[in-house]
Write a protein that holds these residues in place. Structure first.
Motif, PDB file in Angstrom:
ATOM      1  N   MET A  35      23.809  -7.315 -52.819  1.00 35.41           N
ATOM      2  CA  MET A  35      24.337  -6.147 -52.141  1.00 35.41           C
ATOM      3  C   MET A  35      25.864  -6.260 -52.077  1.00 35.41           C
ATOM      4  O   MET A  35      26.403  -7.330 -51.852  1.00 35.41           O
ATOM      5  CB  MET A  35      23.776  -6.040 -50.731  1.00 35.41           C
ATOM      6  N   PHE A  36      26.502  -5.134 -52.281  1.00 33.36           N
ATOM      7  CA  PHE A  36      27.956  -5.074 -52.258  1.00 33.36           C
ATOM      8  C   PHE A  36      28.391  -4.062 -51.205  1.00 33.36           C
ATOM      9  O   PHE A  36      28.075  -2.880 -51.317  1.00 33.36           O
ATOM     10  CB  PHE A  36      28.499  -4.647 -53.622  1.00 33.36           C
ATOM     11  N   PRO A  37      29.103  -4.491 -50.159  1.00 32.98           N
ATOM     12  CA  PRO A  37      29.567  -3.541 -49.141  1.00 32.98           C
ATOM     13  C   PRO A  37      30.938  -2.968 -49.492  1.00 32.98           C
ATOM     14  O   PRO A  37      31.717  -3.553 -50.251  1.00 32.98           O
ATOM     15  CB  PRO A  37      29.648  -4.404 -47.889  1.00 32.98           C
ATOM     16  N   ARG A  38      31.226  -1.806 -48.937  1.00 30.35           N
ATOM     17  CA  ARG A  38      32.547  -1.190 -49.060  1.00 30.35           C
ATOM     18  C   ARG A  38      32.798  -0.403 -47.780  1.00 30.35           C
ATOM     19  O   ARG A  38      31.943   0.330 -47.299  1.00 30.35           O
ATOM     20  CB  ARG A  38      32.604  -0.255 -50.262  1.00 30.35           C
ATOM     21  N   PHE A  39      33.980  -0.543 -47.206  1.00 30.14           N
ATOM     22  CA  PHE A  39      34.355   0.169 -45.988  1.00 30.14           C
ATOM     23  C   PHE A  39      35.611   0.970 -46.289  1.00 30.14           C
ATOM     24  O   PHE A  39      36.563   0.439 -46.854  1.00 30.14           O
ATOM     25  CB  PHE A  39      34.608  -0.825 -44.856  1.00 30.14           C
ATOM     26  N   ARG A  40      35.600   2.253 -45.906  1.00 31.08           N
ATOM     27  CA  ARG A  40      36.759   3.109 -46.156  1.00 31.08           C
ATOM     28  C   ARG A  40      37.185   3.793 -44.863  1.00 31.08           C
ATOM     29  O   ARG A  40      36.359   4.198 -44.048  1.00 31.08           O
ATOM     30  CB  ARG A  40      36.416   4.180 -47.185  1.00 31.08           C
ATOM     31  N   PHE A  78      25.541  -1.110 -51.493  1.00 27.74           N
ATOM     32  CA  PHE A  78      24.811  -0.793 -52.714  1.00 27.74           C
ATOM     33  C   PHE A  78      24.526  -2.074 -53.483  1.00 27.74           C
ATOM     34  O   PHE A  78      25.223  -3.082 -53.347  1.00 27.74           O
ATOM     35  CB  PHE A  78      25.559   0.207 -53.598  1.00 27.74           C
ATOM     36  N   GLY A  79      23.468  -2.014 -54.277  1.00 24.21           N
ATOM     37  CA  GLY A  79      23.093  -3.175 -55.070  1.00 24.21           C
ATOM     38  C   GLY A  79      21.870  -2.878 -55.913  1.00 24.21           C
ATOM     39  O   GLY A  79      21.276  -1.799 -55.835  1.00 24.21           O
ATOM     40  N   VAL A 100      19.839   0.565 -55.238  1.00 31.52           N
ATOM     41  CA  VAL A 100      19.750   1.047 -53.856  1.00 31.52           C
ATOM     42  C   VAL A 100      21.172   1.322 -53.369  1.00 31.52           C
ATOM     43  O   VAL A 100      22.078   0.513 -53.571  1.00 31.52           O
ATOM     44  CB  VAL A 100      19.068   0.003 -52.953  1.00 31.52           C
ATOM     45  N   TYR A 101      21.348   2.471 -52.695  1.00 31.86           N
ATOM     46  CA  TYR A 101      22.667   2.912 -52.234  1.00 31.86           C
ATOM     47  C   TYR A 101      22.504   3.548 -50.868  1.00 31.86           C
ATOM     48  O   TYR A 101      21.620   4.390 -50.673  1.00 31.86           O
ATOM     49  CB  TYR A 101      23.220   3.926 -53.240  1.00 31.86           C
ATOM     50  N   ASP A 102      23.317   3.132 -49.902  1.00 35.98           N
ATOM     51  CA  ASP A 102      23.270   3.709 -48.564  1.00 35.98           C
ATOM     52  C   ASP A 102      24.699   3.874 -48.055  1.00 35.98           C
ATOM     53  O   ASP A 102      25.488   2.933 -48.100  1.00 35.98           O
ATOM     54  CB  ASP A 102      22.474   2.802 -47.627  1.00 35.98           C
ATOM     55  N   SER A 133      24.621  11.064 -43.774  1.00 35.12           N
ATOM     56  CA  SER A 133      24.231   9.777 -44.315  1.00 35.12           C
ATOM     57  C   SER A 133      23.620  10.021 -45.685  1.00 35.12           C
ATOM     58  O   SER A 133      22.898  10.991 -45.884  1.00 35.12           O
ATOM     59  CB  SER A 133      23.227   9.092 -43.393  1.00 35.12           C
ATOM     60  N   ARG A 134      23.912   9.149 -46.620  1.00 33.12           N
ATOM     61  CA  ARG A 134      23.361   9.273 -47.971  1.00 33.12           C
ATOM     62  C   ARG A 134      22.537   8.027 -48.282  1.00 33.12           C
ATOM     63  O   ARG A 134      22.963   6.912 -47.992  1.00 33.12           O
ATOM     64  CB  ARG A 134      24.476   9.386 -49.004  1.00 33.12           C
ATOM     65  N   PHE A 135      21.378   8.241 -48.897  1.00 34.40           N
ATOM     66  CA  PHE A 135      20.533   7.136 -49.322  1.00 34.40           C
ATOM     67  C   PHE A 135      19.991   7.458 -50.699  1.00 34.40           C
ATOM     68  O   PHE A 135      19.559   8.581 -50.956  1.00 34.40           O
ATOM     69  CB  PHE A 135      19.372   6.917 -48.341  1.00 34.40           C
ATOM     70  N   GLN A 136      20.022   6.471 -51.585  1.00 30.19           N
ATOM     71  CA  GLN A 136      19.509   6.675 -52.945  1.00 30.19           C
ATOM     72  C   GLN A 136      18.678   5.472 -53.338  1.00 30.19           C
ATOM     73  O   GLN A 136      19.060   4.320 -53.106  1.00 30.19           O
ATOM     74  CB  GLN A 136      20.659   6.827 -53.936  1.00 30.19           C
ATOM     75  N   PHE A 137      17.541   5.744 -53.952  1.00 29.52           N
ATOM     76  CA  PHE A 137      16.678   4.712 -54.498  1.00 29.52           C
ATOM     77  C   PHE A 137      16.180   5.240 -55.833  1.00 29.52           C
ATOM     78  O   PHE A 137      15.703   6.354 -55.942  1.00 29.52           O
ATOM     79  CB  PHE A 137      15.490   4.451 -53.559  1.00 29.52           C
TER      80      PHE A 137
END
Length: 76
Positions: free
Chosen positions: A1-6, A26-27, A45-47, A68-72
């Motif tokens: 999993m890779f986090p990103r904060f903006r 995401f990851g 997976v993306y949240d 909120s966005r979620f992708q699988f």
């Protein structure tokens, strides 16, 4: 999993700027192998969560988290 904060500052017509925070994780989850290789199935997976950091004068119409966005998916 890779986090990103903006941290974002946005301007709207007729108002001051508003702040917003975006937290993304995401990851890839590999399904039939331990790592990425030929002929491996995986599930990306993306949240992403949007958090409002500024409450305007009309705070009743603005929520703390407005989307909120979620992708699988399945990949090969």
């Amino acid at each position: 999993m890779f986090p990103r904060f903006r941290f974002e500052q946005r301007w709207f017509a007729g108002t001051d700027f508003r702040t917003r925070f975006r937290d993304v994780h995401f990851g890839n989850v590999y399904l039939n192998k331990r790592a990425q290789s030929k002929r491996s199935f995986y599930a990306p997976v993306y949240d992403e969560i949007f958090i409002n950091g500024h409450q305007p004068e009309d705070a009743a119409s603005t929520q703390y988290s407005d989307r909120s966005r979620f992708q699988f998916a399945i990949g090969y």
